[in-house]
Design a protein around this motif. Sequence first.
Motif, PDB file in Angstrom:
ATOM      1  N   LEU A 113       0.902  -1.299  -0.082  1.00  0.00           N
ATOM      2  CA  LEU A 113       0.049   0.055  -0.047  1.00  0.00           C
ATOM      3  C   LEU A 113       0.813   1.326   0.029  1.00  0.00           C
ATOM      4  O   LEU A 113       1.998   1.283   0.696  1.00  0.00           O
ATOM      5  N   PRO A 114       0.345   2.100  -0.660  1.00  0.00           N
ATOM      6  CA  PRO A 114       1.142   3.467  -0.719  1.00  0.00           C
ATOM      7  C   PRO A 114       1.024   4.497   0.219  1.00  0.00           C
ATOM      8  O   PRO A 114       0.235   4.394   0.969  1.00  0.00           O
ATOM      9  N   ASP A 115       1.872   5.615   0.192  1.00  0.00           N
ATOM     10  CA  ASP A 115       1.307   6.847   0.911  1.00  0.00           C
ATOM     11  C   ASP A 115       0.577   7.647  -0.130  1.00  0.00           C
ATOM     12  O   ASP A 115       0.587   7.960  -1.257  1.00  0.00           O
ATOM     13  N   CYS A 116      -0.800   7.853   0.709  1.00  0.00           N
ATOM     14  CA  CYS A 116      -1.781   8.566  -0.263  1.00  0.00           C
ATOM     15  C   CYS A 116      -1.462   9.906  -0.586  1.00  0.00           C
ATOM     16  O   CYS A 116      -2.205  10.466  -1.451  1.00  0.00           O
ATOM     17  N   VAL A 117      -0.467  10.582   0.278  1.00  0.00           N
ATOM     18  CA  VAL A 117      -0.065  11.881  -0.507  1.00  0.00           C
ATOM     19  C   VAL A 117       1.022  11.960   0.072  1.00  0.00           C
ATOM     20  O   VAL A 117       1.768  11.616   1.129  1.00  0.00           O
ATOM     21  N   MET A 122       3.520  17.046  -2.588  1.00  0.00           N
ATOM     22  CA  MET A 122       3.940  17.490  -3.792  1.00  0.00           C
ATOM     23  C   MET A 122       2.846  16.668  -4.840  1.00  0.00           C
ATOM     24  O   MET A 122       2.060  17.274  -5.722  1.00  0.00           O
ATOM     25  N   THR A 123       2.550  15.550  -4.317  1.00  0.00           N
ATOM     26  CA  THR A 123       1.645  14.769  -5.490  1.00  0.00           C
ATOM     27  C   THR A 123       0.744  13.832  -4.131  1.00  0.00           C
ATOM     28  O   THR A 123       1.099  13.610  -3.256  1.00  0.00           O
ATOM     29  N   THR A 124      -0.225  13.222  -4.858  1.00  0.00           N
ATOM     30  CA  THR A 124      -1.171  12.513  -4.127  1.00  0.00           C
ATOM     31  C   THR A 124      -1.247  11.138  -5.046  1.00  0.00           C
ATOM     32  O   THR A 124      -0.873  11.033  -6.297  1.00  0.00           O
ATOM     33  N   PHE A 125      -1.415   9.824  -4.276  1.00  0.00           N
ATOM     34  CA  PHE A 125      -1.637   8.769  -5.064  1.00  0.00           C
ATOM     35  C   PHE A 125      -2.930   8.949  -6.231  1.00  0.00           C
ATOM     36  O   PHE A 125      -2.958   8.191  -7.344  1.00  0.00           O
ATOM     37  N   SER A 684       1.087  19.836   4.427  1.00  0.00           N
ATOM     38  CA  SER A 684       1.937  20.051   3.436  1.00  0.00           C
ATOM     39  C   SER A 684       1.763  20.446   1.983  1.00  0.00           C
ATOM     40  O   SER A 684       1.998  20.968   1.094  1.00  0.00           O
ATOM     41  N   TYR A 685       0.414  19.418   1.838  1.00  0.00           N
ATOM     42  CA  TYR A 685      -0.094  19.446   0.356  1.00  0.00           C
ATOM     43  C   TYR A 685      -0.848  20.804   0.279  1.00  0.00           C
ATOM     44  O   TYR A 685      -0.568  21.296  -1.005  1.00  0.00           O
ATOM     45  N   PHE A 697      -8.725   9.285   1.916  1.00  0.00           N
ATOM     46  CA  PHE A 697      -7.664   8.704   2.453  1.00  0.00           C
ATOM     47  C   PHE A 697      -6.357   9.580   2.118  1.00  0.00           C
ATOM     48  O   PHE A 697      -5.954   9.929   1.265  1.00  0.00           O
ATOM     49  N   ALA A 698      -5.718   9.994   3.350  1.00  0.00           N
ATOM     50  CA  ALA A 698      -4.509  10.462   3.546  1.00  0.00           C
ATOM     51  C   ALA A 698      -3.296   9.756   4.205  1.00  0.00           C
ATOM     52  O   ALA A 698      -2.235  10.484   4.164  1.00  0.00           O
TER      53      ALA A 698
END
Length: 802
Positions: A113-117, A122-125, A684-685, A697-698
Amino acid sequence: MHDDAPLFARKTDGTRPVPLQPLRDHLIGAAKLAQSFEKEFSTLAGTAALIHDVGKATERFQRYLLNGEGQRGSVIHAWQGAFIIDDIDVQSKRAKIVQEILELAITKHHGELPDCVDLNGMTTFFDQFCLDNKADTQFSYNEVKENLPHLHLDIRKNFDVATAEFNMFLTAFDNSRKNLKSKNNVSFFLGLLLKYVYSRLVDADRLDAAAFETQTPHVPNIAQWDELIKHFETNIAAFDTSTAVNTFRNDVSQACLQAADRPTGIYRLSVPTGGGKTLASLNFALHHAKKTDKKHIIYVIPYLSITSQTVQSFKRILDLPDDNEVLLEHYSNAGMTDDVTDGDITIESTQEQIRKTATERWDSPIIVTTMVQFLETVMSARSTKLRKFHNMANSVIIFDEIQALPANAINLFNETVSFLSTILNTTVLLCSATQPLLERTKRQNLALAKNPDLITLPKHGIDCMRRTNIIASYEPKTLDQFADIVFEQTQRNGSCLAIVNLKSEAKAVYRRLVQMNVDQHVAIVHLSTSMCGKHRNKRINDVKQLLSSEQPVICVSTQLIEAGVDISFNCVVRALAGLDSILQAAGRCNRNGKSSTPRPVYVYPIADEKGLHRLADIQIGKEITGQMIRENPGADLLSESAISQYYDHWLKRIDAGGGKLDYPLEGERTAYDLLSDNHYSRDSYQYTTGRPYTHCFAQSFKTVSNEFRVIPNLAQTVVVPYGQALQLLDRLRTADFPTAKVILHYLQDYTVSLFNQEYETLMKVGAISTADETFGIELLDASHYNDEYGVDLHTEQPIMFV
């Protein structure tokens, strides 16, 4: 590809009766498995499995599969199912949550599973679901959509049912808050729900693939609770109840049996050391599992030193042979490294497939494992570790010696077991002689049952279990003086257990005692976490034999011997530590009440205790207990009021601020925040983009997975050249899969976990070599392992092991 061209999911090596698996068969088969595991959220899990591999419905993938065109991993097939879910027009917040759960689970079912943001904002999933990506030729998404009708999958209907099913989560979450004084974190629960759905998808996908490749359908391992209860009751009825202590143990077990009618919830079992809580808790679990239709009993132990003892105790009471399908031991990662991934596709050689299949699913009726395995499973983002997570649902999980829970993981633990109990119908039992009052943290996020104490002990029973007197001093002793006291008490009492806080201290005391024992009339035994499990167990058995023959004996150990080890000395000398550790040490003295007169437990501070600052939990406990002794000389440290006072001070100090119970990470981040609202990344976003973060989801799943360790700085588990280890490795090199699985099981007892510094030092001198490439097993050279100390290095190491 023409309209009636068949679509396939995989092929065998060509020797099977059915060499090709139709894609629809795989999707339907995986969906049925995902739905079948548990009744909770069955459609949500089934929907994820139903479309997880629709990306294989392309000419490019079919050519790769059938003709070998392209390199392994070159044809992406996981994202397309998530694109289909993303294209569904959602009108409600709950539908949006379900959409994001499915998108995350499907895209990452081969890896983690990724980092959602992004942590830098800078970016989001979810940016990857843009129209440009969907139009990218590497996904062939339009072709997938054109071929979907040939698969006959009613995706929208399943999505709508899954969204309606999500109401079950909302209702359960609202009910869980009624049991708490403060509001627990819905985002943390949602993150665990995602992991749960992900776990079911991963397990179903791999089981269906394995069933096709072996041409053998999956058969679940269903618990026969009636049969196990019959064996338990027959054997426990034969126990001796002629002494007051044994009568008390029987009373505790019977009280736990009567409590088995209680509803699913989180309970505490508080029993004095030596009160028989291990078998009493199993008695409760067996009957509770039968009455509430639970799937598994999971017994979680903090200390590797007592895993084998507990397993053998369970096998005896349940009449289980060594080779059985009922009880699974899982406490070492020998040969069980994580997936190697490249984008969406796992790189798998045939050997890698064998190794992955050998990884345990936790589908046995009874599982005995460690706190390390439990925590690092639920905090992980990796498919290999999370695969077993869904088998914690609808189960009974017993946490033995819960006071040993690492302080920095308390809030993560509280949220996780509250989720398992209130959302996934799991009963949790927290066992200890010294309950750490986890519900009193500032977050107050442990959803205890309304009447959380499983049993109430009568006063006369507690009095009969007072088998020791604690004699505490606040006058510091050098290690030589400490050893002198141990030797003197051995001469007075016939046997003595000496417990210190650090491995270096244990070695120093042991060496001093050997020098003093010039005529060798006292047997002196040293125990260490630098020894493998077989080595420690042999030493403990040697001590038990010496004690039974009433020969003079001293055992020098760190706290690994304190909790759960069934052993009894006439006297204990303990270096000052937390009151919980002191009381556990006292439980190794006059354990069975052989002496009607309470036996002495002496406590002394060690002067200039260098290195203890690296073990913060022990350091803080030592300081609080020392303060209690100085301010209340002669106070009864065995009393309930003393234990309550200790934990009150302990929680106030450790929970004073800075997120110490939230698992602090670098900077101001904590694992708790990153797995819940994740204010750090959301802020940060917004700061970076100038836009608020609008997704549900973050969570930073991957970051926490990479940084969370129950034991920080552990580098590697290695097999050591002790006992039968080398013979087992020789057999492993030529073993078939069923035999290899058994050998890996036995190798767990011949492993030691090394810190980074230890591992690097041994690697530099060539003391570690690869013993088996298939399973990634490394072996320590015999010149660096000795009978007295095990791995003879000076790095201090906690006693909880993988």
